[in-house]
Design a protein around this motif. Structure first.
Motif, PDB file in Angstrom:
ATOM      1  N   GLU A 129       0.915  -1.439   0.143  1.00  0.00           N
ATOM      2  CA  GLU A 129      -0.183  -0.023   0.046  1.00  0.00           C
ATOM      3  C   GLU A 129       0.946   1.337  -0.071  1.00  0.00           C
ATOM      4  O   GLU A 129       0.584   2.417  -0.628  1.00  0.00           O
ATOM      5  N   ILE A 130       2.072   1.073   0.777  1.00  0.00           N
ATOM      6  CA  ILE A 130       3.027   2.357   0.705  1.00  0.00           C
ATOM      7  C   ILE A 130       3.580   2.632  -0.635  1.00  0.00           C
ATOM      8  O   ILE A 130       3.668   3.634  -0.936  1.00  0.00           O
ATOM      9  N   LEU A 131       3.849   1.626  -1.206  1.00  0.00           N
ATOM     10  CA  LEU A 131       4.603   1.464  -2.744  1.00  0.00           C
ATOM     11  C   LEU A 131       3.414   2.233  -3.609  1.00  0.00           C
ATOM     12  O   LEU A 131       3.857   2.715  -4.621  1.00  0.00           O
ATOM     13  N   GLU A 132       2.198   1.584  -3.541  1.00  0.00           N
ATOM     14  CA  GLU A 132       1.105   2.163  -4.353  1.00  0.00           C
ATOM     15  C   GLU A 132       1.021   3.607  -4.253  1.00  0.00           C
ATOM     16  O   GLU A 132       0.636   4.302  -5.230  1.00  0.00           O
ATOM     17  N   PHE A 133       0.855   4.155  -2.874  1.00  0.00           N
ATOM     18  CA  PHE A 133       0.979   5.516  -2.601  1.00  0.00           C
ATOM     19  C   PHE A 133       1.950   6.232  -3.417  1.00  0.00           C
ATOM     20  O   PHE A 133       1.972   7.328  -4.196  1.00  0.00           O
ATOM     21  N   VAL A 134       3.228   5.796  -3.326  1.00  0.00           N
ATOM     22  CA  VAL A 134       4.409   6.520  -3.949  1.00  0.00           C
ATOM     23  C   VAL A 134       4.166   6.444  -5.485  1.00  0.00           C
ATOM     24  O   VAL A 134       4.400   7.431  -6.035  1.00  0.00           O
ATOM     25  N   ARG A 150      -3.136   6.643   7.665  1.00  0.00           N
ATOM     26  CA  ARG A 150      -3.744   5.434   7.550  1.00  0.00           C
ATOM     27  C   ARG A 150      -3.567   4.257   8.639  1.00  0.00           C
ATOM     28  O   ARG A 150      -4.547   3.540   8.891  1.00  0.00           O
ATOM     29  N   TRP A 151      -2.458   4.289   9.166  1.00  0.00           N
ATOM     30  CA  TRP A 151      -2.208   3.374  10.456  1.00  0.00           C
ATOM     31  C   TRP A 151      -1.697   3.893  11.766  1.00  0.00           C
ATOM     32  O   TRP A 151      -0.548   3.656  12.425  1.00  0.00           O
ATOM     33  N   ALA A 152      -2.220   4.929  12.242  1.00  0.00           N
ATOM     34  CA  ALA A 152      -1.766   5.853  13.188  1.00  0.00           C
ATOM     35  C   ALA A 152      -1.355   4.929  14.487  1.00  0.00           C
ATOM     36  O   ALA A 152      -2.236   4.028  14.624  1.00  0.00           O
TER      37      ALA A 152
END
Length: 284
Positions: free
Chosen positions: A55-60, A271-273
């Motif tokens: 998900e982090i890579l997709e955001f990037v 997203r994941w506080a």
């Protein structure tokens, strides 16, 4: 890898069967060979576990990569066993799913493999979860507690259990304790493949679960969290891993820089506080 303007998403089963990279040069070398300065994006093929890494890579990819001249082809893996082999064999340009201790354990078992960890990006706090028990003090005598069965994550889980008084470790246990280092235990410790721990929770009194698998299974919302791992000074951050010969490649370094951006920090915190914690980044 190729240079192209299209962005793709690839599952591990289909992607690894269908794609073997035809050239063995660095990303920059292949981009130059294929006219990478002509306006096309340089595609990096990056392996990751689904949450939070993919998900982090997709955001990037969606928000930041194009401006840096990159496109990310994210290959999703559902276990810890395949991504390093796929990277070493040239099927990936990088992977993002592991800690430095986990990589060191892998390299010790595969001494002919040359992989390098670039830098810390985020930390996922381990948690002790239970479906039935709501407090550590309520764990029954002889409780069955699951923990990851690989060396580095097992050691991390044992440290967490010891920190909260569930077990006691021998004085000479070292930085990566094993089951033989447990001096006293009021519980039965059950090693389980890390990815299977959330679904095994129904058969256990509690389990120490890796942050990414806990998030995938929504355990912070659906199970009782009995304890969290301390984050201050924690050596188990996750980061980008590349083949050692490519660790100075400018495109891979660009990706590492994007992963440390203020935008990615804000995305993680939104997203994941409190569960996925940015590290190695300057405070805004």
């Amino acid at each position: 890898m190729a240079t192209r303007s299209a962005k793709t998403r690839t599952g591990a089963a289909a992607g690894l069967a269908a794609v073997l990279l035809a050239s063995c040069g660095s990303p920059s070398e292949r981009a130059q060979e294929e006219g990478g300065d002509g306006g096309a994006l340089t595609t990096l093929r990056v392996g990751a576990t689904p949450v939070p890494h993919a998900e982090i890579l997709e955001f990037v990819d969606d928000e930041l990569a194009a401006e840096a001249g990159l496109a990310l082809d994210v290959v999703v893996f559902t276990d810890y066993n395949q991504p390093n082999a796929a990277l070493a064999e040239g099927e990936l340009d990088a992977n993002y799913y592991q800690t430095l201790p986990f990589l060191e354990e892998y390299l010790a078992g595969n001494p002919d493999t040359a992989l390098s960890y670039l830098s810390d990006v985020h930390l996922e706090a381990f948690g002790i979860y239970s479906d039935e028990v709501s407090d550590l003090e309520a764990l029954p005598e002889g409780a069955r507690i699951g923990l990851p069965n690989d060396t580095s994550n097992m050691g991390r889980a044992l440290d967490l259990l010891a920190d909260h008084g569930v077990i006691a470790l021998a004085d000479d246990a070292g930085t990566t304790p094993a089951l033989d280092d447990v001096a006293t235990a009021g519980a039965e410790l059950v090693p389980v493949e890390a990815a299977q721990l959330p679904r095994s929770l129904q058969d256990l009194d509690a389990a120490v679960v890796n942050g990414n698998y806990a998030l995938e299974a929504d355990l912070p919302a659906t199970a009782n969290v009995l304890a969290w791992e301390a984050t201050e000074g924690n050596p188990y951050a996750n980061g980008l891993v590349v083949r050692t010969g490519n660790r100075a490649d400018r495109h891979l370094l660009q990706l590492d820089e994007l992963l440390h951006s203020e935008e990615v920090r804000a995305f993680m915190e939104r997203r994941w506080a409190g569960i996925v914690i940015p590290v190695g980044m300057e405070e805004p």
